[in-house]
Scaffold this active site. Structure first.
Site, PDB file in Angstrom:
ATOM      1  CB  CYS A 288     -36.112  12.136  47.777  1.00  0.00           C
ATOM      2  SG  CYS A 288     -36.947  13.707  47.589  1.00  0.00           S
TER       3      CYS A 288
ATOM      4  NE  ARG B 150     -40.401  16.044  43.501  1.00  0.00           N
ATOM      5  CZ  ARG B 150     -40.051  14.768  43.688  1.00  0.00           C
ATOM      6  NH1 ARG B 150     -38.822  14.373  43.385  1.00  0.00           N
ATOM      7  NH2 ARG B 150     -40.898  13.896  44.173  1.00  0.00           N
TER       8      ARG B 150
ATOM      9  CG  ASP C   2     -40.229  13.693  55.201  1.00  0.00           C
ATOM     10  OD1 ASP C   2     -41.422  13.560  54.871  1.00  0.00           O
ATOM     11  OD2 ASP C   2     -39.347  12.871  54.878  1.00  0.00           O
TER      12      ASP C   2
ATOM     13  NE  ARG D  53     -42.133   5.750  47.561  1.00  0.00           N
ATOM     14  CZ  ARG D  53     -41.607   4.554  47.310  1.00  0.00           C
ATOM     15  NH1 ARG D  53     -40.825   4.374  46.270  1.00  0.00           N
ATOM     16  NH2 ARG D  53     -41.877   3.518  48.082  1.00  0.00           N
TER      17      ARG D  53
ATOM     18  NE  ARG E  55     -38.613   6.840  48.594  1.00  0.00           N
ATOM     19  CZ  ARG E  55     -39.114   8.086  48.616  1.00  0.00           C
ATOM     20  NH1 ARG E  55     -38.554   9.030  47.876  1.00  0.00           N
ATOM     21  NH2 ARG E  55     -40.205   8.385  49.314  1.00  0.00           N
ATOM     22  N   PRO E  56     -38.576   0.391  48.087  1.00  0.00           N
ATOM     23  CG  PRO E  56     -38.514  -1.250  49.728  1.00  0.00           C
ATOM     24  CD  PRO E  56     -37.910   0.074  49.340  1.00  0.00           C
ATOM     25  CB  ILE E  57     -43.870  -0.467  45.983  1.00  0.00           C
ATOM     26  CG1 ILE E  57     -43.603  -1.253  44.706  1.00  0.00           C
ATOM     27  CG2 ILE E  57     -43.480   0.988  45.808  1.00  0.00           C
ATOM     28  CD1 ILE E  57     -44.539  -0.840  43.552  1.00  0.00           C
ATOM     29  CG  ASP E  58     -41.678  -4.957  50.199  1.00  0.00           C
ATOM     30  OD1 ASP E  58     -41.183  -3.817  50.146  1.00  0.00           O
ATOM     31  OD2 ASP E  58     -41.781  -5.589  51.268  1.00  0.00           O
ATOM     32  CD  GLN E  59     -44.510  -4.846  53.714  1.00  0.00           C
ATOM     33  OE1 GLN E  59     -45.460  -5.102  54.447  1.00  0.00           O
ATOM     34  NE2 GLN E  59     -43.647  -5.771  53.305  1.00  0.00           N
TER      35      GLN E  59
ATOM     36  CE  LYS F 244     -43.480  16.503  49.447  1.00  0.00           C
ATOM     37  NZ  LYS F 244     -43.405  15.102  48.989  1.00  0.00           N
ATOM     38  CG  ASN F 245     -45.539  14.137  51.991  1.00  0.00           C
ATOM     39  OD1 ASN F 245     -45.298  14.427  50.824  1.00  0.00           O
ATOM     40  ND2 ASN F 245     -44.594  13.939  52.883  1.00  0.00           N
TER      41      ASN F 245
HETATM   42  C1  EPZ Z   1     -43.542   9.019  52.411  1.00  0.00           C
HETATM   43  O1  EPZ Z   1     -42.697   8.257  51.563  1.00  0.00           O
HETATM   44  C2  EPZ Z   1     -43.215  10.474  52.146  1.00  0.00           C
HETATM   45  N1  EPZ Z   1     -43.501  10.783  50.749  1.00  0.00           N
HETATM   46  C3  EPZ Z   1     -41.748  10.746  52.458  1.00  0.00           C
HETATM   47  O2  EPZ Z   1     -41.578  12.163  52.380  1.00  0.00           O
HETATM   48  C4  EPZ Z   1     -41.433  10.339  53.896  1.00  0.00           C
HETATM   49  O3  EPZ Z   1     -40.044  10.442  54.098  1.00  0.00           O
HETATM   50  C5  EPZ Z   1     -41.901   8.917  54.168  1.00  0.00           C
HETATM   51  O4  EPZ Z   1     -43.275   8.743  53.791  1.00  0.00           O
HETATM   52  C6  EPZ Z   1     -41.774   8.557  55.647  1.00  0.00           C
HETATM   53  O5  EPZ Z   1     -42.550   9.437  56.400  1.00  0.00           O
HETATM   54  C7  EPZ Z   1     -44.777  11.059  50.410  1.00  0.00           C
HETATM   55  O6  EPZ Z   1     -45.670  11.028  51.236  1.00  0.00           O
HETATM   56  C8  EPZ Z   1     -45.017  11.397  48.962  1.00  0.00           C
HETATM   57  P1  EPZ Z   1     -42.629   4.816  53.514  1.00  0.00           P
HETATM   58  P2  EPZ Z   1     -42.979   6.671  51.377  1.00  0.00           P
HETATM   59  O7  EPZ Z   1     -43.349   3.854  52.644  1.00  0.00           O
HETATM   60  O8  EPZ Z   1     -44.428   6.401  51.480  1.00  0.00           O
HETATM   61  C9  EPZ Z   1     -39.778   1.002  53.683  1.00  0.00           C
HETATM   62  C10 EPZ Z   1     -40.823  14.193  51.611  1.00  0.00           C
HETATM   63  O9  EPZ Z   1     -39.770  14.731  51.954  1.00  0.00           O
HETATM   64  N2  EPZ Z   1     -40.765   0.386  52.774  1.00  0.00           N
HETATM   65  O10 EPZ Z   1     -43.264   5.253  54.784  1.00  0.00           O
HETATM   66  O11 EPZ Z   1     -42.245   6.213  50.177  1.00  0.00           O
HETATM   67  C11 EPZ Z   1     -39.015   2.133  53.026  1.00  0.00           C
HETATM   68  O12 EPZ Z   1     -37.901   1.628  52.315  1.00  0.00           O
HETATM   69  C12 EPZ Z   1     -40.821  12.729  51.306  1.00  0.00           C
HETATM   70  O13 EPZ Z   1     -41.941  14.756  51.568  1.00  0.00           O
HETATM   71  C13 EPZ Z   1     -40.627  -0.950  52.452  1.00  0.00           C
HETATM   72  O14 EPZ Z   1     -39.702  -1.639  52.896  1.00  0.00           O
HETATM   73  O15 EPZ Z   1     -42.232   6.102  52.682  1.00  0.00           O
HETATM   74  C14 EPZ Z   1     -38.619   2.975  54.217  1.00  0.00           C
HETATM   75  O16 EPZ Z   1     -37.455   2.396  54.811  1.00  0.00           O
HETATM   76  C15 EPZ Z   1     -39.438  12.173  51.198  1.00  0.00           C
HETATM   77  N3  EPZ Z   1     -41.546  -1.517  51.616  1.00  0.00           N
HETATM   78  C16 EPZ Z   1     -39.794   2.814  55.177  1.00  0.00           C
HETATM   79  O17 EPZ Z   1     -40.482   1.638  54.746  1.00  0.00           O
HETATM   80  C17 EPZ Z   1     -42.598  -0.806  51.112  1.00  0.00           C
HETATM   81  O18 EPZ Z   1     -43.418  -1.384  50.372  1.00  0.00           O
HETATM   82  C18 EPZ Z   1     -40.774   3.973  55.169  1.00  0.00           C
HETATM   83  O19 EPZ Z   1     -41.174   4.199  53.838  1.00  0.00           O
HETATM   84  C19 EPZ Z   1     -42.717   0.555  51.455  1.00  0.00           C
HETATM   85  C20 EPZ Z   1     -41.797   1.132  52.294  1.00  0.00           C
END
Ligand code: EPZ
Length: 428
Positions: A117, A397, A305, A93, A122-126, A22-23
């Protein structure tokens, strides 16, 4: 609305075939927008997140045609819009990947904030930091994330936190930027490598995917290609955990064993016997699970996950286990559901202390998110009696044909409609 009705207490036995990841799919499909000619994407999982992404691509002007049940042909030639509305995004997401893909394609993107989820914030600042480093002007207006660039130029970007989404989104925006982009502290998940391999098959110049430093030399154009998605690491891990939880013997086919290293190691620690083949793993469990400690971390650590699924296995282990969530702020919302089935779990912030009980008992539970929903199915398979799981829309999903796959392993699981109160009155 539907629910799963599970009659548990039986060991799972037999073979299960793992679908495409999926991812990886939800990242590779938006990436098709960067191509100048059609792409064929194979081994797509038949899940609602993939259908939603394909609908967004059609709405943006792409020509999307089903080739067979798991392959699509997408021609992005006539993509003429850069706007992904809240309705189009359907709370996914992965809709955020259209920011990077549309910026990469047309230096312009306007996307509703991503959903996904609920694990706390779930920020997107990065993601934003990366786009701005590449030269995009990023604003939030009318609740939309808006990106605009005269030209995108390569840059060095250090991620403050290892982020799968930010790594993917920056890759999408950088593949056609002018010059060299270096992403440091990059995510290393298998789906990051799969996206890089897909983009390179289109003529991109990406090195280092799978390590913490990814180098992307921008190219002027990307050609269409045919590409097959990798098998789903988390779907495979879910069936491995279910085999262990029910004391079963299951052959999990169509996997990449090296993507499962941390899951295999942890399940062996819990007492499972695991045989690795070239593209399959066999999981056998004939004893009570052993207690252990788990900390979820970015790849190659134990996947977040898989956290609800492993916690469910440990709920009947022979002692006290500790599960620490190292990625998300709040990913224990499912614990209340397990407690209603007799589990003894104390949550304190990012740590869950799990005191193993003799057995779980059936109860009506809900899927609070995608992976928690899968864990509820595992719990229902463990409990002797009938467990009903509601809010299964989350599960659909990310898990293809989950009822058929579990049924083939001997599980007694059915998908049944929920008759709403007002419908009953109408029937009366
Ligand atoms: C992806 O989410 C996956 N989703 C998630 O899987 C998975 O849990 C996650 O990566 C971690 O492996 C998809 O791929 C669609 P992150 P993503 O950005 O990209 C923080 C599932 O079950 N962060 O790696 O949203 C964030 O808050 C789903 O398939 C920032 O601070 O996760 C978290 O603490 C659920 N700023 C950490 O980083 C940002 O700009 C990791 O988040 C982005 C993230």
């Amino acid at each position: 609305m539907e629910k799963f009705v599970i009659k548990g207490g039986k060991a799972l036995k037999g073979e299960v075939h793992i679908s495409g990841a999926k991812n990886a799919a939800v990242a590779i499909l938006p990436a098709v927008m960067l191509a100048d000619s059609p792409c064929v994407i194979e081994n797509l999982p038949d899940i609602s997140d993939v259908s939603a992404i394909l609908n967004v691509m059609s709405s943006l002007g792409a020509d999307v045609k089903l080739v067979n049940k798991s392959s699509v042909r997408i021609d992005p030639k006539n993509v003429n819009s850069y706007i992904v509305t809240k309705e189009m995004a359907e709370g996914m997401r992965a809709s955020s990947y259209f920011l990077g893909a549309l910026l990469g394609r047309m230096n312009r993107a306007r996307v509703a904030p991503p959903g996904g989820c609920n694990f706390g914030v779930r920020p997107i600042d990065q993601h934003i930091k990366g786009f701005e480093a590449l030269g995009a002007e990023m604003t939030i207006d009318n609740g939309m994330v808006d990106g605009c660039a005269e030209i995108l130029r390569g840059a060095s970007i250090y991620l403050d936190v290892v982020s799968v989404g930010a790594t993917i989104n920056i890759m999408l925006a950088a593949v056609k930027a002018k010059g060299l982009t270096i992403i440091e502290n990059a995510a290393r998940e298998p789906h990051i490598v799969d996206l890089a391999n897909f983009l390179n098959s289109m003529g991109a110049d990406i090195m280092g995917a799978g390590t913490g430093i990814i180098k992307i030399r921008g190219v002027s154009s990307l050609r269409g290609t045919t590409y097959s998605i990798i098998p789903d690491q988390i779907e495979a891990g879910t069936y491995m955990a279910a085999a262990v939880a029910t004391g079963g013997d299951v052959l999990i086919n169509n996997v990449t064993p090296e993507h499962l290293d941390s899951i295999i190691a942890k399940l062996k620690e819990i007492g499972a016997e695991i045989i690795e083949y070239d593209e399959a793993v066999r999981v056998t469990m004939n004893k009570k699970p052993r207690k252990c400690k788990v900390k979820t971390l970015p790849h190659p650590g134990f996947p977040t996950d898989m956290q609800p699924q492993i916690a469910t296995v440990l709920s009947v282990a022979d002692g006290v286990s500790i599960v620490t969530e190292g990625v998300w702020d709040s990913r224990f919302r499912y614990v209340d559901q397990l407690t209603s089935m007799g589990a003894n779990i104390q949550v304190d912030g990012k740590m869950a202390v799990i005191t193993g009980v003799e057995a779980l008992t059936p109860a009506p539970v809900k899927a609070v998110d995608l992976r928690a929903g899968a864990a509820m199915i595992i719990a229902g398979l463990m409990a002797d009696g009938v467990t009903e799981v509601e809010d299964i829309i989350y599960i659909d999903r990310g898990y293809e044909k989950i009822v058929e796959k579990f049924s083939k392993l001997g599980a007694d699981i059915k998908r049944v409609p929920i008759i709403e109160e007002n419908q009953i009155n109408k029937l009366a």
